[in-house]
Design a protein around this motif. Structure first.
Motif, PDB file in Angstrom:
ATOM      1  N   MET A  70       0.799  -1.178  -0.030  1.00 16.15           N
ATOM      2  CA  MET A  70       0.015   0.025   0.174  1.00 16.15           C
ATOM      3  C   MET A  70       0.663   1.180   0.133  1.00 16.15           C
ATOM      4  O   MET A  70       1.408   1.621   1.025  1.00 16.15           O
ATOM      5  CB  MET A  70      -0.941  -0.032   1.405  1.00 16.15           C
ATOM      6  N   SER A  71       0.807   1.919  -1.038  1.00 15.37           N
ATOM      7  CA  SER A  71       1.516   3.283  -1.312  1.00 15.37           C
ATOM      8  C   SER A  71       1.046   4.453  -0.710  1.00 15.37           C
ATOM      9  O   SER A  71       1.764   5.304  -0.287  1.00 15.37           O
ATOM     10  CB  SER A  71       2.252   3.250  -2.782  1.00 15.37           C
ATOM     11  N   ASN A  72      -0.317   4.333  -0.556  1.00 12.24           N
ATOM     12  CA  ASN A  72      -1.022   5.467  -0.216  1.00 12.24           C
ATOM     13  C   ASN A  72      -1.182   5.231   1.337  1.00 12.24           C
ATOM     14  O   ASN A  72      -2.211   4.619   1.744  1.00 12.24           O
ATOM     15  CB  ASN A  72      -2.484   5.610  -0.907  1.00 12.24           C
ATOM     16  N   PRO A  73      -0.560   6.130   2.030  1.00  6.39           N
ATOM     17  CA  PRO A  73      -0.675   6.204   3.560  1.00  6.39           C
ATOM     18  C   PRO A  73      -2.123   6.597   4.082  1.00  6.39           C
ATOM     19  O   PRO A  73      -2.496   5.758   5.153  1.00  6.39           O
ATOM     20  CB  PRO A  73       0.067   7.157   3.995  1.00  6.39           C
ATOM     21  N   VAL A  74      -2.950   7.316   3.263  1.00  3.51           N
ATOM     22  CA  VAL A  74      -4.331   7.611   3.529  1.00  3.51           C
ATOM     23  C   VAL A  74      -5.338   6.362   3.579  1.00  3.51           C
ATOM     24  O   VAL A  74      -6.204   6.108   4.507  1.00  3.51           O
ATOM     25  CB  VAL A  74      -4.752   8.992   2.889  1.00  3.51           C
ATOM     26  N   LEU A  75      -5.121   5.672   2.395  1.00  2.00           N
ATOM     27  CA  LEU A  75      -5.869   4.514   2.074  1.00  2.00           C
ATOM     28  C   LEU A  75      -5.558   3.508   3.173  1.00  2.00           C
ATOM     29  O   LEU A  75      -6.298   2.757   3.677  1.00  2.00           O
ATOM     30  CB  LEU A  75      -5.585   4.036   0.640  1.00  2.00           C
ATOM     31  N   HIS A  76      -4.063   3.327   3.549  1.00  2.00           N
ATOM     32  CA  HIS A  76      -3.864   2.376   4.524  1.00  2.00           C
ATOM     33  C   HIS A  76      -4.343   2.802   5.950  1.00  2.00           C
ATOM     34  O   HIS A  76      -4.949   1.827   6.598  1.00  2.00           O
ATOM     35  CB  HIS A  76      -2.093   2.529   4.605  1.00  2.00           C
ATOM     36  N   ALA A  77      -4.571   3.898   6.327  1.00  2.00           N
ATOM     37  CA  ALA A  77      -5.170   4.353   7.491  1.00  2.00           C
ATOM     38  C   ALA A  77      -6.474   4.122   7.692  1.00  2.00           C
ATOM     39  O   ALA A  77      -6.935   3.783   8.545  1.00  2.00           O
ATOM     40  CB  ALA A  77      -4.700   5.884   7.838  1.00  2.00           C
ATOM     41  N   PHE A  78      -7.159   4.304   6.596  1.00  2.00           N
ATOM     42  CA  PHE A  78      -8.577   4.184   6.395  1.00  2.00           C
ATOM     43  C   PHE A  78      -8.867   2.657   6.666  1.00  2.00           C
ATOM     44  O   PHE A  78      -9.716   2.081   7.362  1.00  2.00           O
ATOM     45  CB  PHE A  78      -9.103   4.541   5.002  1.00  2.00           C
ATOM     46  N   PHE A  79      -8.318   1.576   6.036  1.00  2.00           N
ATOM     47  CA  PHE A  79      -8.263   0.165   6.112  1.00  2.00           C
ATOM     48  C   PHE A  79      -8.088  -0.432   7.459  1.00  2.00           C
ATOM     49  O   PHE A  79      -8.637  -1.130   8.006  1.00  2.00           O
ATOM     50  CB  PHE A  79      -7.563  -0.701   5.095  1.00  2.00           C
ATOM     51  N   LEU A  80      -6.988   0.451   7.880  1.00  2.00           N
ATOM     52  CA  LEU A  80      -6.517  -0.035   9.419  1.00  2.00           C
ATOM     53  C   LEU A  80      -7.691   0.650  10.457  1.00  2.00           C
ATOM     54  O   LEU A  80      -7.942  -0.258  11.248  1.00  2.00           O
ATOM     55  CB  LEU A  80      -5.323   0.765   9.608  1.00  2.00           C
ATOM     56  N   GLY A  81      -8.179   1.580  10.029  1.00  2.00           N
ATOM     57  CA  GLY A  81      -9.167   2.096  11.071  1.00  2.00           C
ATOM     58  C   GLY A  81     -10.409   1.178  10.940  1.00  2.00           C
ATOM     59  O   GLY A  81     -11.107   0.944  11.719  1.00  2.00           O
ATOM     60  N   ARG A  82     -10.570   0.821   9.849  1.00  2.00           N
ATOM     61  CA  ARG A  82     -12.075   0.188   9.510  1.00  2.00           C
ATOM     62  C   ARG A  82     -11.849  -1.302  10.034  1.00  2.00           C
ATOM     63  O   ARG A  82     -12.908  -1.987  10.711  1.00  2.00           O
ATOM     64  CB  ARG A  82     -12.324   0.076   7.981  1.00  2.00           C
ATOM     65  N   ALA A  83     -10.865  -2.066  10.066  1.00  2.00           N
ATOM     66  CA  ALA A  83     -10.444  -3.193  10.730  1.00  2.00           C
ATOM     67  C   ALA A  83     -10.412  -3.029  12.147  1.00  2.00           C
ATOM     68  O   ALA A  83     -11.048  -3.853  12.848  1.00  2.00           O
ATOM     69  CB  ALA A  83      -9.031  -3.685  10.317  1.00  2.00           C
ATOM     70  N   PHE A  84     -10.121  -1.963  12.607  1.00  2.00           N
ATOM     71  CA  PHE A  84      -9.978  -1.738  14.001  1.00  2.00           C
ATOM     72  C   PHE A  84     -11.399  -1.620  14.687  1.00  2.00           C
ATOM     73  O   PHE A  84     -11.888  -2.188  15.645  1.00  2.00           O
ATOM     74  CB  PHE A  84      -9.093  -0.465  14.324  1.00  2.00           C
ATOM     75  N   ALA A  85     -12.181  -0.897  13.810  1.00  2.00           N
ATOM     76  CA  ALA A  85     -13.764  -0.612  14.316  1.00  2.00           C
ATOM     77  C   ALA A  85     -14.510  -2.034  14.277  1.00  2.00           C
ATOM     78  O   ALA A  85     -15.133  -2.109  15.158  1.00  2.00           O
ATOM     79  CB  ALA A  85     -14.291   0.406  13.273  1.00  2.00           C
ATOM     80  N   GLU A  86     -14.130  -2.737  13.125  1.00  2.68           N
ATOM     81  CA  GLU A  86     -14.914  -4.179  13.254  1.00  2.68           C
ATOM     82  C   GLU A  86     -14.347  -4.924  14.200  1.00  2.68           C
ATOM     83  O   GLU A  86     -15.261  -5.784  14.857  1.00  2.68           O
ATOM     84  CB  GLU A  86     -14.652  -4.678  11.795  1.00  2.68           C
ATOM     85  N   VAL A  87     -13.109  -5.111  14.622  1.00  4.25           N
ATOM     86  CA  VAL A  87     -12.510  -6.018  15.633  1.00  4.25           C
ATOM     87  C   VAL A  87     -13.313  -5.306  17.256  1.00  4.25           C
ATOM     88  O   VAL A  87     -13.686  -6.167  17.960  1.00  4.25           O
ATOM     89  CB  VAL A  87     -11.196  -6.231  15.872  1.00  4.25           C
ATOM     90  N   VAL A  88     -13.164  -3.946  17.369  1.00  3.34           N
ATOM     91  CA  VAL A  88     -14.007  -3.536  18.688  1.00  3.34           C
ATOM     92  C   VAL A  88     -15.329  -3.924  18.542  1.00  3.34           C
ATOM     93  O   VAL A  88     -15.816  -4.409  19.663  1.00  3.34           O
ATOM     94  CB  VAL A  88     -13.391  -2.020  18.624  1.00  3.34           C
ATOM     95  N   GLY A  89     -15.783  -3.752  17.435  1.00  5.33           N
ATOM     96  CA  GLY A  89     -17.546  -3.883  17.618  1.00  5.33           C
ATOM     97  C   GLY A  89     -17.597  -5.557  17.917  1.00  5.33           C
ATOM     98  O   GLY A  89     -18.547  -5.631  18.570  1.00  5.33           O
ATOM     99  N   GLU A  90     -17.004  -6.353  16.934  1.00  6.99           N
ATOM    100  CA  GLU A  90     -17.122  -7.892  17.557  1.00  6.99           C
ATOM    101  C   GLU A  90     -16.935  -8.150  18.711  1.00  6.99           C
ATOM    102  O   GLU A  90     -17.689  -8.977  19.710  1.00  6.99           O
ATOM    103  CB  GLU A  90     -16.333  -8.693  16.697  1.00  6.99           C
ATOM    104  N   LYS A  91     -15.835  -7.418  19.518  1.00  5.77           N
ATOM    105  CA  LYS A  91     -15.472  -7.776  20.725  1.00  5.77           C
ATOM    106  C   LYS A  91     -16.465  -7.313  21.801  1.00  5.77           C
ATOM    107  O   LYS A  91     -16.989  -7.841  22.909  1.00  5.77           O
ATOM    108  CB  LYS A  91     -14.112  -7.307  21.385  1.00  5.77           C
ATOM    109  N   VAL A  92     -17.168  -6.161  21.632  1.00  2.00           N
ATOM    110  CA  VAL A  92     -17.865  -5.446  22.404  1.00  2.00           C
ATOM    111  C   VAL A  92     -19.330  -6.420  22.349  1.00  2.00           C
ATOM    112  O   VAL A  92     -19.872  -6.681  23.208  1.00  2.00           O
ATOM    113  CB  VAL A  92     -18.293  -4.115  21.946  1.00  2.00           C
ATOM    114  N   GLU A  93     -19.668  -6.793  21.169  1.00  3.39           N
ATOM    115  CA  GLU A  93     -20.937  -7.573  21.049  1.00  3.39           C
ATOM    116  C   GLU A  93     -20.518  -8.881  21.836  1.00  3.39           C
ATOM    117  O   GLU A  93     -21.660  -9.470  22.448  1.00  3.39           O
ATOM    118  CB  GLU A  93     -21.008  -7.842  19.553  1.00  3.39           C
ATOM    119  N   GLU A  94     -19.665  -9.601  21.812  1.00  8.40           N
ATOM    120  CA  GLU A  94     -19.131 -10.665  22.315  1.00  8.40           C
ATOM    121  C   GLU A  94     -19.377 -10.685  23.865  1.00  8.40           C
ATOM    122  O   GLU A  94     -19.874 -11.388  24.564  1.00  8.40           O
ATOM    123  CB  GLU A  94     -17.909 -11.277  21.772  1.00  8.40           C
TER     124      GLU A  94
END
Length: 107
Positions: free
Chosen positions: A1-25
């Motif tokens: 990933m050469s674009n740091p903004v795109l990388h930060a977006f996907f990292l943030g999205r993955a973080f939100a998904e994992v946190v959401g799953e952990k909270v739900e669990e």
């Protein structure tokens, strides 16, 4: 990933998904544990009520028998009556303590 903004977006999205799953669990586990606790307390209360009713029935049966036998003796009745009163007071004290424990656990 050469674009740091795109990388930060996907990292943030993955973080939100994992946190959401952990909270739900965690929330699911907490609700499940609460349901189990409630069921256990209801069962304990049912058993307590059943035990009280059984003892009351037993005491009524013994009371009828002892009344019949003590009516023939002059000095036996007051002692048996006082003993019954003391037993009832002790049982009431135990029931109050049990109810207090139950209320404290559900508060």
């Amino acid at each position: 990933m050469s674009n740091p903004v795109l990388h930060a977006f996907f990292l943030g999205r993955a973080f939100a998904e994992v946190v959401g799953e952990k909270v739900e669990e965690s929330l699911t586990n907490a609700v499940s544990d609460l349901g189990k606790f409630d069921a256990e307390q209801r069962e304990n209360l049912r058993q307590f009520i059943e035990e009280v009713q059984t003892r009351a029935e037993r005491d009524v049966t013994q009371g009828n028998t002892s009344t019949t036998t003590t009516s023939t003796t002059d000095n036996g009745s007051p002692t048996d009556l006082q003993e019954t009163i003391d037993d009832l007071r002790a049982e009431i004290a135990r029931m109050k303590a049990e109810l207090k424990n139950y209320r404290d656990q559900n508060a």
